[in-house]
Scaffold this active site. Structure first.
Site, PDB file in Angstrom:
ATOM      1  N   LYS A   1      41.410  46.710  36.517  1.00  0.00           N
ATOM      2  CA  LYS A   1      40.130  46.409  35.866  1.00  0.00           C
ATOM      3  C   LYS A   1      39.132  47.474  36.297  1.00  0.00           C
ATOM      4  CE  LYS A   1      40.742  41.487  36.395  1.00  0.00           C
ATOM      5  NZ  LYS A   1      40.412  40.495  37.365  1.00  0.00           N
TER       6      LYS A   1
ATOM      7  N   ARG B   1      38.113  48.323  45.059  1.00  0.00           N
ATOM      8  CA  ARG B   1      38.159  47.025  45.735  1.00  0.00           C
ATOM      9  C   ARG B   1      39.462  46.917  46.529  1.00  0.00           C
ATOM     10  NH1 ARG B   1      39.996  41.246  43.589  1.00  0.00           N
ATOM     11  NH2 ARG B   1      39.343  40.079  45.415  1.00  0.00           N
TER      12      ARG B   1
ATOM     13  N   ARG C   1      46.807  26.949  45.683  1.00  0.00           N
ATOM     14  CA  ARG C   1      46.980  27.090  47.143  1.00  0.00           C
ATOM     15  C   ARG C   1      46.608  25.800  47.863  1.00  0.00           C
ATOM     16  NH1 ARG C   1      43.468  32.530  47.519  1.00  0.00           N
ATOM     17  NH2 ARG C   1      43.960  33.074  45.381  1.00  0.00           N
TER      18      ARG C   1
ATOM     19  N   GLU D   1      30.720  40.946  41.821  1.00  0.00           N
ATOM     20  CA  GLU D   1      31.389  41.685  42.890  1.00  0.00           C
ATOM     21  C   GLU D   1      31.413  43.193  42.604  1.00  0.00           C
ATOM     22  OE1 GLU D   1      34.371  38.497  42.407  1.00  0.00           O
ATOM     23  OE2 GLU D   1      34.835  38.870  44.512  1.00  0.00           O
TER      24      GLU D   1
END
Ligand code: ADP
Length: 397
Positions: free
Chosen positions: A14, A90, A240, A385
């Site tokens: 991305k 990132r 999770r 972010e």
């Protein structure tokens, strides 16, 4: 300066091109299925969208195509790649190797390889993305921005596990946290919105998405966070488990005949709200299921809100006070029932929700959902972010 932000996964990439003068996104897109048949780049720029369906055997070819899209007639936003001042990458896990954003050189790339065992799903992909960019843009500075950096300010009493100290030293097994760029961004935005100096604020930031983590931010500095050595810890998530007694893991492994690696896959991919509901990891499906009377969907929602609430309460205790709670990410921004459940019963801490505001429309900007007389401000803040990565990159170059 224009900064390219790259988030590379094992088969995806991305990107956003951000003009740092305005902090506006001038182009963005994502590549899927790198190295797999049917690879595709969906790119946006100049108000247009273009889909490039072409073979991308590796990340280098994907980056070349991204640069082509950025300069491509109809959707292109720059004349040549020389206009890209730097690239911010990132990176999910840093271990104890990197404490802050880092300018890439040969030595740094070697050190990055040491982090692969800490972020086996993400870090090798990030390194591949960095190398691909260096090949295509050898003269452009590359910066690594870590999800874990914001949590590096945690004191040892918060990041240590109760294991043998020698083993912590030998293997660096400790809490590192995750989503740091998001926690940093929304805690700063909260201070801005409230017109307060961040140094005077005790904030709990709840990044609730497919992966969820909650942080205690005291005076702008992270003092504790719910994710641990890996992003498996903390509240239960889409798939999770969140925290679980280690002995239960060994017990389950024996009962199911799983080895350690299979058990980690089980806890990461088959548990969480998906495992509890048996329906979906997506909260929209859980809410629909609960409304239709599915008790396991309701249980999954209740567990998620309850566990989030417990972190809010424990972090208020850790900081010795609470001024602000922030909800962000897919669930935090879009799911009022979760926010309501997470704040329910916290009146004793000074938390009072405005029900109507909480159930009000998502405006895509900062929203206050606490009652006027609530001592603790409760805010919904869209996370960004990529912008944090671009800011950190700019600061370094
Ligand atoms: P990630 O970036 O970790 O993949 P996101 O922050 O995009 O995750 O959050 C994804 C989750 O957000 C989805 O699984 C879904 O449960 C939830 N979500 C997104 N949009 C909505 C919505 N409109 N209503 C309720 N839940 C939503």
């Amino acid at each position: 300066m224009k900064i390219l932000v790259v988030n590379a996964g094992s088969s995806s990439l991305k990107y956003q091109l951000i003009d740092m003068e305005t902090e506006g996104v001038i182009a963005k897109g994502n590549v899927e299925r790198i190295g797999i048949a049917g690879s595709v780049l969906k790119a946006k720029g100049n108000g247009h969208e273009k889909v490039y369906e072409q073979d991308m055997p590796d990340h280098k070819v994907a980056i070349e195509l991204v640069l082509h899209a950025l300069t491509d007639g109809e959707i292109g936003v720059i004349k040549s790649m020389e206009e890209i001042g730097a690239v911010g990458h990132r990176v999910v896990a840093s271990g104890e190797y990197f404490k802050k954003p880092t300018l890439v050189d040969g030595e740094v790339l070697k050190t990055l390889e040491k982090t692969f065992e800490l972020g086996p799903l993400h870090n090798p992909a990030a390194a591949t993305g960095v190398k691909a960019c260096i090949e295509v843009m050898p003269h452009t500075p590359m910066v690594l921005v870590f999800d874990t950096s914001f949590h590096q300010t945690m004191p040892p009493k918060a990041y240590m596990y109760g294991i043998k100290f020698e083993d912590y030293k030998a293997y660096s097994v400790r809490k590192y946290g995750a989503h740091g760029t998001s926690h940093k961004f929304v805690s700063q935005e909260a201070a801005k919105y409230l017109g307060k100096d961040i140094k005077d604020l005790k904030t709990v930031t709840c990044h609730l998405g497919n992966g969820s983590s909650i942080s205690a931010v005291d005076g702008g500095v992270c003092v504790d966070t719910s994710m641990g050595f890996t992003p498996l810890d903390g509240v239960l998530m889409g798939t999770r488990s969140g925290c679980i007694d280690a002995s239960a893991v060994e017990f389950l492994a024996r009962k199911k005949g799983y080895d350690a690696a299979r058990m980690v896959t089980y806890l990461n991919k088959e548990c969480g709200v998906l495992g509890i509901s048996g329906v979906s990891s997506d909260f929209r499906d859980l809410i629909a299921g609960a409304e239709a009377g599915n008790e396991r969907c309701q249980l999954a929602l209740d567990m998620f809100a309850y566990q989030t609430k417990k972190f809010i309460g424990s972090y208020a205790a850790a900081m010795g006070g609470l001024d602000c709670i922030v909800f962000t990410a897919g669930i935090g921004e879009n799911t009022p029932t979760v926010r309501e459940g997470a704040c329910e019963g916290l009146e004793f801490l000074g938390v009072k929700l405005d029900k109507e505001a909480n159930y009000g429309k998502n405006t895509g900007s900062v929203r206050e959902i606490s009652a006027k007389d609530s001592k603790v401000k409760v805010l919904v803040i869209p996370t960004n972010e990529e912008l944090v990565i671009a800011r950190e990159t700019l600061a370094l170059v």
